[in-house]
Structure formats: structure tokens, C-alpha cells
Design a protein around this motif. Structure first.
Motif, PDB file in Angstrom:
ATOM      1  N   PHE A  56       0.824  -1.205   0.000  1.00 24.57           N
ATOM      2  CA  PHE A  56       0.000   0.000   0.000  1.00 24.57           C
ATOM      3  C   PHE A  56       0.862   1.261   0.000  1.00 24.57           C
ATOM      4  O   PHE A  56       0.695   2.159  -0.840  1.00 24.57           O
ATOM      5  N   LEU A  57       1.809   1.340   0.913  1.00 24.86           N
ATOM      6  CA  LEU A  57       2.617   2.548   1.024  1.00 24.86           C
ATOM      7  C   LEU A  57       3.623   2.674  -0.117  1.00 24.86           C
ATOM      8  O   LEU A  57       3.910   3.779  -0.574  1.00 24.86           O
ATOM      9  N   GLN A  58       4.128   1.548  -0.593  1.00 25.00           N
ATOM     10  CA  GLN A  58       5.035   1.588  -1.744  1.00 25.00           C
ATOM     11  C   GLN A  58       4.297   2.108  -2.973  1.00 25.00           C
ATOM     12  O   GLN A  58       4.822   2.926  -3.744  1.00 25.00           O
ATOM     13  N   THR A  59       3.059   1.656  -3.145  1.00 24.33           N
ATOM     14  CA  THR A  59       2.252   2.075  -4.299  1.00 24.33           C
ATOM     15  C   THR A  59       1.877   3.546  -4.217  1.00 24.33           C
ATOM     16  O   THR A  59       1.926   4.281  -5.215  1.00 24.33           O
ATOM     17  N   MET A  60       1.515   4.008  -3.017  1.00 30.56           N
ATOM     18  CA  MET A  60       0.973   5.363  -2.877  1.00 30.56           C
ATOM     19  C   MET A  60       2.026   6.418  -2.519  1.00 30.56           C
ATOM     20  O   MET A  60       1.778   7.618  -2.692  1.00 30.56           O
ATOM     21  N   THR A  61       3.186   6.008  -1.994  1.00 35.61           N
ATOM     22  CA  THR A  61       4.206   6.993  -1.618  1.00 35.61           C
ATOM     23  C   THR A  61       5.543   6.754  -2.303  1.00 35.61           C
ATOM     24  O   THR A  61       6.435   7.606  -2.238  1.00 35.61           O
ATOM     25  N   GLY A  62       5.705   5.578  -2.927  1.00 33.27           N
ATOM     26  CA  GLY A  62       6.982   5.259  -3.553  1.00 33.27           C
ATOM     27  C   GLY A  62       8.003   4.723  -2.574  1.00 33.27           C
ATOM     28  O   GLY A  62       9.158   4.487  -2.940  1.00 33.27           O
ATOM     29  N   ARG A  79     -11.440  12.448   5.007  1.00 32.17           N
ATOM     30  CA  ARG A  79     -11.755  12.514   3.573  1.00 32.17           C
ATOM     31  C   ARG A  79     -10.506  12.254   2.737  1.00 32.17           C
ATOM     32  O   ARG A  79     -10.572  11.629   1.678  1.00 32.17           O
ATOM     33  N   GLN A  80      -9.347  12.726   3.227  1.00 29.54           N
ATOM     34  CA  GLN A  80      -8.104  12.499   2.501  1.00 29.54           C
ATOM     35  C   GLN A  80      -7.711  11.020   2.547  1.00 29.54           C
ATOM     36  O   GLN A  80      -7.310  10.440   1.527  1.00 29.54           O
ATOM     37  N   ALA A  81      -7.833  10.414   3.716  1.00 30.22           N
ATOM     38  CA  ALA A  81      -7.454   9.011   3.870  1.00 30.22           C
ATOM     39  C   ALA A  81      -8.343   8.101   3.031  1.00 30.22           C
ATOM     40  O   ALA A  81      -7.866   7.180   2.358  1.00 30.22           O
ATOM     41  N   VAL A  82      -9.650   8.376   3.048  1.00 30.01           N
ATOM     42  CA  VAL A  82     -10.588   7.577   2.256  1.00 30.01           C
ATOM     43  C   VAL A  82     -10.254   7.699   0.775  1.00 30.01           C
ATOM     44  O   VAL A  82     -10.258   6.704   0.034  1.00 30.01           O
ATOM     45  N   SER A  83      -9.932   8.912   0.340  1.00 31.01           N
ATOM     46  CA  SER A  83      -9.577   9.122  -1.067  1.00 31.01           C
ATOM     47  C   SER A  83      -8.329   8.340  -1.457  1.00 31.01           C
ATOM     48  O   SER A  83      -8.280   7.706  -2.514  1.00 31.01           O
ATOM     49  N   VAL A  84      -7.322   8.349  -0.580  1.00 31.20           N
ATOM     50  CA  VAL A  84      -6.078   7.625  -0.865  1.00 31.20           C
ATOM     51  C   VAL A  84      -6.329   6.122  -0.974  1.00 31.20           C
ATOM     52  O   VAL A  84      -5.853   5.461  -1.906  1.00 31.20           O
ATOM     53  N   LEU A  86      -9.175   4.574  -1.607  1.00 30.63           N
ATOM     54  CA  LEU A  86     -10.003   4.276  -2.783  1.00 30.63           C
ATOM     55  C   LEU A  86      -9.162   4.282  -4.065  1.00 30.63           C
ATOM     56  O   LEU A  86      -9.370   3.452  -4.953  1.00 30.63           O
ATOM     57  N   LYS A  87      -8.214   5.193  -4.152  1.00 33.83           N
ATOM     58  CA  LYS A  87      -7.320   5.221  -5.319  1.00 33.83           C
ATOM     59  C   LYS A  87      -6.464   3.956  -5.350  1.00 33.83           C
ATOM     60  O   LYS A  87      -6.219   3.383  -6.415  1.00 33.83           O
ATOM     61  N   TYR A  88      -6.007   3.543  -4.175  1.00 29.60           N
ATOM     62  CA  TYR A  88      -5.215   2.311  -4.093  1.00 29.60           C
ATOM     63  C   TYR A  88      -6.048   1.105  -4.518  1.00 29.60           C
ATOM     64  O   TYR A  88      -5.578   0.258  -5.289  1.00 29.60           O
ATOM     65  N   LYS A  89      -7.289   1.042  -4.054  1.00 33.00           N
ATOM     66  CA  LYS A  89      -8.173  -0.053  -4.432  1.00 33.00           C
ATOM     67  C   LYS A  89      -8.377  -0.082  -5.944  1.00 33.00           C
ATOM     68  O   LYS A  89      -8.353  -1.159  -6.565  1.00 33.00           O
ATOM     69  N   ALA A  90      -8.550   1.090  -6.537  1.00 36.31           N
ATOM     70  CA  ALA A  90      -8.722   1.160  -7.996  1.00 36.31           C
ATOM     71  C   ALA A  90      -7.494   0.631  -8.730  1.00 36.31           C
ATOM     72  O   ALA A  90      -7.608  -0.055  -9.752  1.00 36.31           O
ATOM     73  N   LYS A  91      -6.308   0.925  -8.196  1.00 28.28           N
ATOM     74  CA  LYS A  91      -5.068   0.429  -8.814  1.00 28.28           C
ATOM     75  C   LYS A  91      -5.001  -1.102  -8.740  1.00 28.28           C
ATOM     76  O   LYS A  91      -4.551  -1.760  -9.692  1.00 28.28           O
ATOM     77  N   LEU A  92      -5.439  -1.665  -7.604  1.00 25.93           N
ATOM     78  CA  LEU A  92      -5.435  -3.125  -7.460  1.00 25.93           C
ATOM     79  C   LEU A  92      -6.373  -3.775  -8.465  1.00 25.93           C
ATOM     80  O   LEU A  92      -6.043  -4.808  -9.068  1.00 25.93           O
TER      81      LEU A  92
END
Length: 331
Positions: A56-62, A79-84, A86-92
Motif C-alpha cells: 500500500f505505502l510503496q504504491t501510494m508513496t513510492g 476525507r483524505q485518507a478515504v480518497s487515498v 479508494l485510489k489504491y483499491k482502484a489500482k489493485l
């Protein structure tokens, strides 16, 4: 100062001592991931959680998970955490990962957030993020008793390896054990006189349970132990590796899988076999033999929920095929 005055002074000093003297309550930057992993008993669970949080963190923060970026994520507004996430889920999903894999990774993130809440460094929840729908235990197919007998016949019981494999396979079938349950067994867990075996069941931590063994399985295990010889203390693994590099070491779950695969292939079975496939086979065979008595078979399978066994029974009954054949024959 007399004895009574000394005791009184000691008690007063203890009462006046700040709690920080014994308990560190000022840790404002805890290692949340480390605490989460320490809270899990199973080594497999710890590895899976660590891997998923890192992904998760590698994907979203590098960067892989370190205390700083874990806390950065946990300090976000909801709201920021949920957005992050959800974006990660979309990538999966875009990667084509299976629903169960997506759900497992989301569960790891939710557990991280929950631990952060417990430690007071996170003030949001991820309840609005839903997992993917999964049909549990859809494939419970296995092999029948006659086919499994061919697998047993591949064990050359004149050899030490053959005796071990034969005992192992009988245990997999007769008690529908999981491979990790077998891998953790020690000599002290086997009692040939009472024909019982003490196991650490899935999800039960250090709480053991005792299962009854069939006569043929008891004899097979006893034959293996006698042939193995050597120093067999109570802590000695019940099943050990025999290859030169690992001889005497505890047989791992993967080692058990390889034994199953090798003998199944030698028996000419085309279906992909595994210890869990044998478990499926044994449970289905037990349901057939008891005419679908799920409560009785639950004693064998040790499923906590009867609904899980009902899926085995439904698949065994092939009710859909029967109805389809009936409709197909109407005209």
C-alpha cells in the motif's frame, strides 16, 4: 523511625510516584505497524499484514512502510485518507487482482488504521470503504476414496520415506487436517494408547484440541516413528525432512505440499492436488458416507460455522445439475 512509620512512608512514596516511572505514556510517535504485527499470534498472519501494508505505502508513496510514512497516512483527515485508499483499491482492480486479494489488502490497511486509533494517533475510520464480493469456498471438489487409495499405493513402505509419507497421507485423509496443523506436531502430541493427537487448530492460538485417530493411521504413525529411531524427545517434530540438507528438521507446510503433489502425479491424477485438496476430498467423502449429516461431519472438519459445511454439501449434491437435467428433458 520505627517499623510502622517506615512502612507508612514507603506506601506514601509509592502512591506519589508518577505513573511515567513505570509506564511510558508519552510516546507520541509510536511505531504503529510494529505494534500491529506484535498483536498477531500467527507468523503467517504477521508476514501477510506486513507485506500488504508495504504494498500500500510503496504504491501510494513510492517508499515501503516506515514509521514516518505510516504516521503521515494516519494523521490525514478522514476525507483524505478515504480518497487515498479508494485510489489504491482502484489500482489493485486495474492490475486484475482477484477479489479475495483486494479484500485482504484492504483489511490490512483497516487494521493499521484501527491500531492507530487505539494508540491515539489516528482519528478516522475506513468503514465507508467496502470490499469486493467474493463467493467463499466455491470450489470444494477433490478426489474420491478410490482415487486417493492410488495415491497411498505410491508410498514404498519398505523405505523410511515411504513410511513417513504413508502416515502423513493417512493423517491428511482420515482427520482432514490442514498442512500447518501437521507441520506443528511434535512426538509428545501423539498418543498411540488412547489413539489421539493433540493439534493447534486454525485460529486458536496456543489453545490445543485433541482429535481421535483411526486405527490404521495410529499404526502408520507408530511404524514411521519406530523406523526413524534415534533420539525422539517430546519436543522432536512428529514429521521430519529426510533429504541430506534438512534431515531431522521439522517438515514444513511446503514440504508436505510437495509430498502430496509428487505422489498424486505418480498416481496419474491430472487435477492439481494439495493438502487442502485432500481435506476437501475427505470432508466430501464423509458427507457422502453419512448421507449429508453436516453436524456429525463438523466434528471432523472443525469448521466453526455450519454454513461453510453446507457449501460442501450443496456442491456434493449437484442439485443444480439435477434440476437442469429435469428441465432439459421436458421437451
Amino acid at each position: 523511625m520505627n517499623k510502622i512509620e517506615l512502612v507508612t512512608a514507603t506506601l506514601e512514596a509509592s502512591l506519589n510516584t508518577k505513573i511515567e516511572r513505570h509506564f511510558d505514556t508519552l510516546d507520541t510517535d509510536p511505531d504503529v505497524l510494529k505494534q500491529l504485527l506484535a498483536d498477531k499470534r500467527s507468523e503467517n498472519t504477521r508476514r501477510a499484514y506486513e507485506k500488504d501494508v508495504n504494498d500500500f505505502l510503496q504504491t501510494m508513496t513510492g517508499m515501503p512502510a516506515v514509521p514516518d510514512n505510516v504516521l503521515e497516512f494516519l494523521h490525514l483527515e478522514e476525507r483524505q485518507a478515504v480518497s487515498v485508499v479508494l485510489k489504491y483499491k482502484a489500482k489493485l482492480i486495474d492490475k486484475g487482482l482477484k477479489e479475495a486479494t483486494v479484500n485482504r489488502r484492504l483489511a490490512a490497511i483497516k487494521s493499521l488504521v484501527e491500531m492507530g486509533r487505539k494508540l491515539g494517533v489516528c482519528h478516522y475510520a475506513l468503514g465507508d470503504i467496502k470490499g469486493e464480493k467474493v463467493a467463499k469456498y466455491r470450489d470444494t471438489t477433490g478426489v474420491d476414496a478410490g482415487t486417493f487409495e492410488r495415491v497411498l499405493q505410491q508410498c514404498d513402505r519398505a523405505t523410511l520415506a515411504g513410511k513417513r509419507d504413508y502416515a502423513l497421507l493417512r493423517l491428511l485423509w482420515g482427520n482432514a487436517l490442514r498442512r500447518n496443523e501437521i507441520s506443528q506436531l511434535s512426538v509428545r502430541d501423539f498418543d498411540p494408547l488412547t489413539k489421539t493427537l493433540r493439534i493447534l487448530g486454525k485460529g486458536r492460538g496456543t489453545q490445543s484440541e485433541t482429535v481421535d485417530l483411526g486405527t490404521a493411521t495410529v499404526q502408520a504413525i507408530a511404524d514411521w516413528l519406530e523406523a526413524r529411531g534415534g533420539n525422539q524427545s517430546h519436543d522432536t517434530p512428529l514429521f521430519t525432512a529426510l533429504d541430506f540438507a534438512n534431515s531431522g528438521h521439522r517438515l514444513t507446510g511446503d514440504g508436505i505440499r510437495k509430498i502430496v503433489v509428487r505422489h498424486s502425479e505418480n498416481a496419474g491424477i491430472k487435477k492439481q492436488m494439495s493438502p487442502h485438496r485432500i481435506r476437501h476430498s475427505a470432508i466430501t467423502a464423509a458427507l457422502d458416507a453419512t448421507d449429508g449429516n453436516v453436524r456429525k461431519v463438523q466434528k471432523l472438519s472443525r469448521h466453526r460455522k455450519l454454513d461453510t459445511l453446507m457449501i460442501y454439501d450443496d456442491n456434493r449434491g449437484r442439485d443444480q445439475q439435477d434440476i437442469t437435467e429435469m428441465l432439459d428433458g421436458m421437451f
